[in-house]
Design a protein around this motif. Structure first.
Motif, PDB file in Angstrom:
ATOM      1  N   ALA A 173       8.739 -11.850 -22.416  1.00 22.20           N
ATOM      2  CA  ALA A 173       7.414 -11.433 -21.197  1.00 22.20           C
ATOM      3  C   ALA A 173       7.995 -10.618 -20.277  1.00 22.20           C
ATOM      4  O   ALA A 173       6.366 -10.784 -19.286  1.00 22.20           O
ATOM      5  N   ALA A 174       9.040 -11.009 -19.536  1.00 26.29           N
ATOM      6  CA  ALA A 174       9.689  -9.643 -18.840  1.00 26.29           C
ATOM      7  C   ALA A 174       9.682  -8.072 -19.460  1.00 26.29           C
ATOM      8  O   ALA A 174      10.002  -7.325 -17.748  1.00 26.29           O
ATOM      9  N   GLY A 175       8.858  -7.720 -20.367  1.00 23.66           N
ATOM     10  CA  GLY A 175       8.387  -6.492 -20.813  1.00 23.66           C
ATOM     11  C   GLY A 175       9.850  -6.069 -22.002  1.00 23.66           C
ATOM     12  O   GLY A 175       9.391  -4.883 -21.928  1.00 23.66           O
ATOM     13  N   ALA A 176      11.260  -6.761 -22.271  1.00 24.89           N
ATOM     14  CA  ALA A 176      11.818  -6.222 -22.943  1.00 24.89           C
ATOM     15  C   ALA A 176      10.932  -5.625 -24.366  1.00 24.89           C
ATOM     16  O   ALA A 176       9.680  -6.114 -24.959  1.00 24.89           O
ATOM     17  N   ASP A 177      11.464  -4.647 -24.625  1.00 26.43           N
ATOM     18  CA  ASP A 177      11.118  -4.302 -25.885  1.00 26.43           C
ATOM     19  C   ASP A 177      11.625  -4.226 -27.770  1.00 26.43           C
ATOM     20  O   ASP A 177      11.169  -4.021 -28.458  1.00 26.43           O
ATOM     21  N   MET A 178      12.625  -4.842 -27.457  1.00 28.99           N
ATOM     22  CA  MET A 178      13.356  -6.090 -28.347  1.00 28.99           C
ATOM     23  C   MET A 178      14.160  -6.854 -27.200  1.00 28.99           C
ATOM     24  O   MET A 178      14.470  -6.700 -26.162  1.00 28.99           O
ATOM     25  N   VAL A 179      14.226  -7.338 -28.926  1.00 34.26           N
ATOM     26  CA  VAL A 179      14.940  -9.299 -28.336  1.00 34.26           C
ATOM     27  C   VAL A 179      15.765  -9.319 -29.093  1.00 34.26           C
ATOM     28  O   VAL A 179      16.144  -9.531 -30.583  1.00 34.26           O
ATOM     29  N   GLU A 180      17.714  -9.857 -28.917  1.00 35.21           N
ATOM     30  CA  GLU A 180      18.136 -10.115 -29.883  1.00 35.21           C
ATOM     31  C   GLU A 180      18.106 -11.539 -30.285  1.00 35.21           C
ATOM     32  O   GLU A 180      16.916 -12.288 -29.642  1.00 35.21           O
ATOM     33  N   THR A 181      19.339 -12.549 -31.211  1.00 35.05           N
ATOM     34  CA  THR A 181      19.109 -13.377 -31.373  1.00 35.05           C
ATOM     35  C   THR A 181      20.349 -14.386 -30.978  1.00 35.05           C
ATOM     36  O   THR A 181      21.185 -13.922 -30.918  1.00 35.05           O
ATOM     37  N   ASN A 182      19.775 -15.250 -31.559  1.00 33.67           N
ATOM     38  CA  ASN A 182      21.420 -16.390 -31.019  1.00 33.67           C
ATOM     39  C   ASN A 182      22.622 -16.637 -32.261  1.00 33.67           C
ATOM     40  O   ASN A 182      22.127 -17.525 -32.776  1.00 33.67           O
ATOM     41  N   SER A 183      22.773 -15.299 -32.002  1.00 30.58           N
ATOM     42  CA  SER A 183      23.695 -15.164 -33.814  1.00 30.58           C
ATOM     43  C   SER A 183      24.982 -14.954 -33.137  1.00 30.58           C
ATOM     44  O   SER A 183      25.436 -14.424 -34.323  1.00 30.58           O
TER      45      SER A 183
END
Ligand SMILES: [Zn+2]
Length: 293
Positions: free
Chosen positions: A57-67
């Protein structure tokens, strides 16, 4: 699939924005000291999903994972080694749910805490551990493996090869550098940005970079050195919100979204292609950096 690879998008000359901190965010949502963050993928999936959604929602083109601590070497401290595949697959699935089909999921893979040189673990055991994690992350829907916070060159190159040789994930490899008394940057194990870049690329990394340890200001020098060592490889930077200040025994990261985003231009001019946050950054920081990009 509606998205190209990350490297293909970068070839068109775009600067991309990644996400911010996860660990501090989980704590804000109630993760207790001594609790396994990655177990939350199974026990608190909505909270984990919410973090990923916040960055999208903040505009990131990619998101990490909780890993980040998702190898069996880390999970075994919590008696969860036999759930390694399940936990990592869930991590990727939750971030994919937030990212949809248009944004990338870059799956976090952190150090194992095992020291090769001390004989804690063999190279084969380390390789098998990273392979197990990477395969599960791909199965859950990840686009890339983000091998991060690396300090030991051997561990980093084994992780890169394990992910590269057993999945179709794009491979991002980032190291954590600190400034020495002489003003040079080295990992905790004494590796320079130049050596890290060359070894990571030789092992198969598609994207190299630095995360944690520094605010964006010090990342400028690190990016320059990485760029000189690797003229044509994309560079990703996940910077902390400034250098931590110890306030009553707690690390506080002082930079506001405005302060951090004011340095984005310099980091991109130094050669960075993807920019995001590490410790102390929030969706507000990512939103400000996205606006600057
Ligand atoms: Zn960090």
């Amino acid at each position: 699939m509606s998205r190209t690879s990350i490297t293909a998008a970068l070839k068109q000359g775009k600067t991309l924005v990644s996400d911010g901190a996860w660990g501090t965010f989980l704590q804000k949502k109630g993760l207790k000291p001594g609790e396994c963050p990655e177990e939350w993928n199974l026990t608190h999936p909505n909270e984990v999903l919410d973090i990923a959604k916040g960055y999208i929602a903040a505009g990131a083109d990619m998101v990490e994972t909780n890993s980040f601590g998702g190898t069996r070497f880390k999970l075994e401290h919590y008696g969860l080694a036999d759930k390694t595949a399940e936990i990592n697959e869930a991590a990727a699935r939750l971030s994919r749910q937030a990212a949809g089909e248009d944004k990338w999921v870059i799956a976090s893979m952190g150090p194992t805490g095992k020291m090769l040189m001390m004989g804690d673990v063999s190279e084969q055991e380390l390789y098998d551990g990273f392979k197990e994690q990477a395969v599960a992350l791909e199965r859950g829907g990840a686009d890339a493996a983000c091998i991060e916070t690396m300090s030991d060159l051997d561990e980093a190159t084994i992780a890169i090869k394990a992910a590269k040789e057993n999945t179709r994930l794009e491979i991002i490899a980032t190291f954590t550098f600190n400034q020495t008394g002489q003003g040079e940057f080295r990992t905790m194990m004494g590796v320079s940005p130049t050596d890290a870049a060359q070894a990571a690329i030789a092992a198969g990394a598609d994207i190299i970079g630095a995360n944690c340890g520094n605010g964006l200001e010090r990342m400028i020098e690190i990016v320059k050195e990485l760029r000189a060592a690797a003229p044509s490889t994309p560079i990703l930077i996940h910077a902390n919100a400034g250098l931590p200040q110890n306030v009553n025994g707690v690390d506080v990261f002082p930079e506001t979204p405005e302060q951090m985003s004011s340095l984005v231009k310099d980091v991109v001019n130094a050669g960075a292609n993807i920019i995001g946050g590490c410790c102390g950054t929030t969706p507000e920081h990512i939103k400000a950096m996205k606006a600057m990009v």
